[in-house]
Design a protein around this motif. Structure first.
Motif, short mmCIF file in Angstrom:
data_model
loop_
_atom_site.label_atom_id
_atom_site.label_comp_id
_atom_site.label_asym_id
_atom_site.label_seq_id
_atom_site.Cartn_x
_atom_site.Cartn_y
_atom_site.Cartn_z
N PRO A 41 78.46 32.97 14.40
CA PRO A 41 79.64 32.01 15.19
C PRO A 41 79.66 32.18 16.64
O PRO A 41 79.60 33.34 17.04
CB PRO A 41 81.06 32.25 14.40
CG PRO A 41 80.60 32.84 12.93
CD PRO A 41 79.47 33.75 13.24
N GLN A 42 79.89 31.05 17.36
CA GLN A 42 80.24 31.28 18.82
C GLN A 42 81.73 30.49 19.01
O GLN A 42 81.94 29.35 18.39
CB GLN A 42 79.47 30.68 19.74
CG GLN A 42 77.99 31.18 19.29
CD GLN A 42 76.89 30.91 20.60
OE1 GLN A 42 77.16 30.29 21.57
NE2 GLN A 42 75.64 31.29 20.43
N VAL A 43 82.85 31.35 19.37
CA VAL A 43 84.22 31.19 19.20
C VAL A 43 84.52 30.71 20.69
O VAL A 43 84.07 31.69 21.77
CB VAL A 43 84.90 31.88 18.45
CG1 VAL A 43 86.29 31.55 18.57
CG2 VAL A 43 84.40 32.15 17.28
N ALA A 44 85.35 29.78 21.05
CA ALA A 44 86.03 29.71 22.32
C ALA A 44 87.25 28.77 22.38
O ALA A 44 87.70 27.98 21.28
CB ALA A 44 85.17 28.75 23.39
N CYS A 63 84.44 37.69 15.60
CA CYS A 63 84.26 36.71 16.70
C CYS A 63 85.66 36.10 17.15
O CYS A 63 85.91 35.95 18.43
CB CYS A 63 83.26 35.73 16.45
SG CYS A 63 81.71 36.08 16.01
N LEU A 64 86.16 35.82 16.24
CA LEU A 64 87.63 35.14 16.61
C LEU A 64 88.57 36.24 17.47
O LEU A 64 89.34 35.89 18.33
CB LEU A 64 88.66 34.78 15.33
CG LEU A 64 87.93 33.33 14.68
CD1 LEU A 64 88.56 33.19 13.52
CD2 LEU A 64 88.62 32.14 15.75
N GLY A 87 76.93 41.41 15.67
CA GLY A 87 76.38 40.36 14.53
C GLY A 87 76.23 41.09 13.55
O GLY A 87 76.48 42.11 13.12
N SER A 88 75.19 40.46 12.57
CA SER A 88 74.84 40.98 11.31
C SER A 88 73.13 40.47 11.05
O SER A 88 73.05 39.40 11.45
CB SER A 88 75.72 40.28 10.15
OG SER A 88 74.98 40.73 8.89
N ALA A 89 72.60 41.42 10.56
CA ALA A 89 71.22 41.27 10.48
C ALA A 89 71.11 40.17 9.21
O ALA A 89 69.98 39.67 9.03
CB ALA A 89 70.37 42.38 10.03
N GLU A 90 71.99 40.18 8.45
CA GLU A 90 71.86 39.25 7.07
C GLU A 90 72.35 37.72 7.58
O GLU A 90 71.97 36.94 6.82
CB GLU A 90 72.83 39.86 6.01
CG GLU A 90 72.38 41.01 5.33
CD GLU A 90 72.72 42.14 6.17
OE1 GLU A 90 73.50 42.40 6.80
OE2 GLU A 90 71.62 43.23 6.01
N ASN A 91 72.73 37.72 8.72
CA ASN A 91 73.19 36.34 9.26
C ASN A 91 71.97 35.76 9.84
O ASN A 91 72.20 35.07 11.05
CB ASN A 91 74.38 36.58 10.21
CG ASN A 91 74.80 35.42 10.73
OD1 ASN A 91 75.11 34.23 9.90
ND2 ASN A 91 75.23 34.86 11.96
N ILE A 92 70.94 35.49 8.88
CA ILE A 92 69.80 34.91 9.38
C ILE A 92 69.91 33.36 9.63
O ILE A 92 70.86 32.58 8.86
CB ILE A 92 68.64 35.22 8.58
CG1 ILE A 92 69.00 34.36 7.12
CG2 ILE A 92 68.36 36.64 8.29
CD1 ILE A 92 67.68 34.63 6.10
N THR A 135 79.81 35.50 7.03
CA THR A 135 80.89 36.31 6.37
C THR A 135 82.31 36.09 6.82
O THR A 135 82.40 35.97 8.16
CB THR A 135 80.53 37.54 6.02
OG1 THR A 135 80.70 38.42 7.32
CG2 THR A 135 79.27 37.88 5.33
N ARG A 136 83.46 36.49 6.39
CA ARG A 136 84.68 36.45 6.78
C ARG A 136 84.83 37.51 7.79
O ARG A 136 85.48 37.41 8.90
CB ARG A 136 85.78 36.58 5.64
CG ARG A 136 87.15 36.29 6.21
CD ARG A 136 88.24 36.71 5.23
NE ARG A 136 89.54 36.46 5.42
CZ ARG A 136 90.31 36.73 6.50
NH1 ARG A 136 89.83 38.09 7.42
NH2 ARG A 136 91.46 36.06 6.95
N GLU A 137 84.10 38.61 7.64
CA GLU A 137 84.23 39.49 8.53
C GLU A 137 83.68 39.38 9.70
O GLU A 137 84.24 39.66 10.88
CB GLU A 137 83.54 40.87 8.12
CG GLU A 137 84.38 41.83 6.73
CD GLU A 137 84.33 40.76 5.42
OE1 GLU A 137 85.00 41.10 4.64
OE2 GLU A 137 83.18 40.01 5.38
N LEU A 138 82.27 38.63 9.85
CA LEU A 138 81.93 38.22 11.09
C LEU A 138 82.60 37.23 11.72
O LEU A 138 82.74 37.29 13.07
CB LEU A 138 80.46 37.70 10.56
CG LEU A 138 79.70 37.17 11.99
CD1 LEU A 138 79.38 38.70 12.84
CD2 LEU A 138 78.35 36.74 11.44
#
Length: 254
Positions: A181-184, A137-138, A222-227, A130-133
C-alpha cells in the motif's frame, strides 16, 4: 556551598500517531492494466488464483482488515462490470480506469466525498497484503501525511548501458524497492494529481506524484511476501505463499 545542580526534567514520551478511523479511510485498487508482461487473452488481474480472480484476493484481504470503510476498484475502460467477491465486509464501488495508473487512481479519487480523509492505494496484482502491513503504512502516513511500503535494496546495484554491459556500480545504501500500500491524506493526493495534470507529469506511483509537489513520503518496511504478480512464475509463487500462510495459520490454531 553546594553546587546548584538542576535536576533535568524527565523526557516526555512521544505520543504515537493513532490509526485513522475506518469511516474516514478508503482503499483504491487500480485493476485496469493490460498486464502485457503476463500475456494471454485475459488480463492478469482477472486470472484465476486459488479458485478466484487475482484481484478478488486483494479486495477480500483489504476489506477483512477492518482498517477501511469502503473499497473503490478501477477496472478497464469499456469492460463489463466485473463480478465482485462474495463475503466482502465493506461496500465496494467500481469505477472506470484509465490508460495510466494515475488515471485510474484519479477516477477513484473522484468517487470519494469530503468525508474521506485518508486514501490507501493498493495494486490489484498484489494478492498477499496483510493487516499488519496496511497498519504500518497507515501509522506512517498519520505521522507525516503520506507513506509507502518498501523494501531495502540488499543486492549490489549495477547500471547497464544500451548494449547490456555494466556502466557503473551504485551504492545500495538508501535505496528502496517501492511496493503498495501507498497511503496519503486525500487532499494531498488530489493536489498532486491536479498538479500532474496541469504539468503533463506522469508518475510511476502515487509517491512519485506526491514527491513532485514537495510532500515528504515516509518509507515503511514492506514485506517480501507482498509480491506483485507480473510473470507466469509469480502466479505459482503467490499460490505457494498462500498455501504456506494457510499451513502456518492452521498450526497456530492447533
Amino acid at each position: 556551598m553546594k553546587p546548584n545542580y538542576r535536576k533535568p526534567a524527565p523526557e516526555r514520551a512521544r505520543s504515537s500517531p493513532a490509526l485513522p478511523h475506518p469511516d474516514e479511510t478508503v482503499a483504491i485498487v487500480p485493476a485496469a492494466g493490460k498486464g502485457l508482461r503476463l500475456p494471454g487473452v485475459v488480463a492478469k488481474q482477472f486470472r484465476n488464483l486459488e479458485g478466484k480472480p487475482l484481484f478478488h484476493h486483494c479486495l477480500l484481504r483489504i476489506a477483512s482488515t477492518g482498517l477501511v470503510g469502503r473499497v473503490v476498484v478501477a477496472v478497464p475502460a469499456g469492460s463489463s462490470p466485473p463480478e465482485l467477491p462474495d463475503g466482502m465486509e465493506v461496500a465496494v464501488e467500481v469505477v472506470e480506469g484509465g490508460a495510466r495508473r494515475q488515471d485510474s487512481v484519479r477516477n477513484g479519487l473522484a468517487a470519494l466525498g469530503d468525508d474521506v480523509s485518508w486514501v490507501v492505494v493498493h495494486d490489484g496484482a498484489r494478492p498477499l497484503v496483510t493487516r499488519e502491513l496496511m497498519e504500518r503504512c497507515l501509522l506512517g502516513a498519520a505521522e507525516t501525511g503520506a507513506a509507502i511500503a518498501a523494501l531495502r535494496v540488499v543486492d549490489t546495484v549495477k547500471m547497464g548501458d544500451a548494449e547490456g554491459f555494466i556502466e557503473a556500480t551504485r551504492p545500495r545504501e538508501g535505496l528502496w524497492l517501492a511496493q503498495t500500500p501507498q497511503v496519503a491524506r486525500r487532499k494531498l493526493l488530489v493536489r498532486a494529481m491536479e498538479w500532474a495534470d496541469a504539468n503533463d507529469f506522469e508518475g510511476t506511483d502515487e509517491a512519485a506524484l506526491l514527491e513532485a509537489v514537495g510532500v515528504r513520503v515516509k518509507l515503511v518496511e514492506g514485506s517480501a511476501e507482498n509480491i506483485k504478480v507480473t510473470t507466469p512464475g509469480d502466479m505459482e509463487r503467490a499460490a505457494r505463499l498462500m498455501e504456506l500462510a494457510r499451513g502456518a495459520e492452521a498450526e497456530a490454531s492447533a
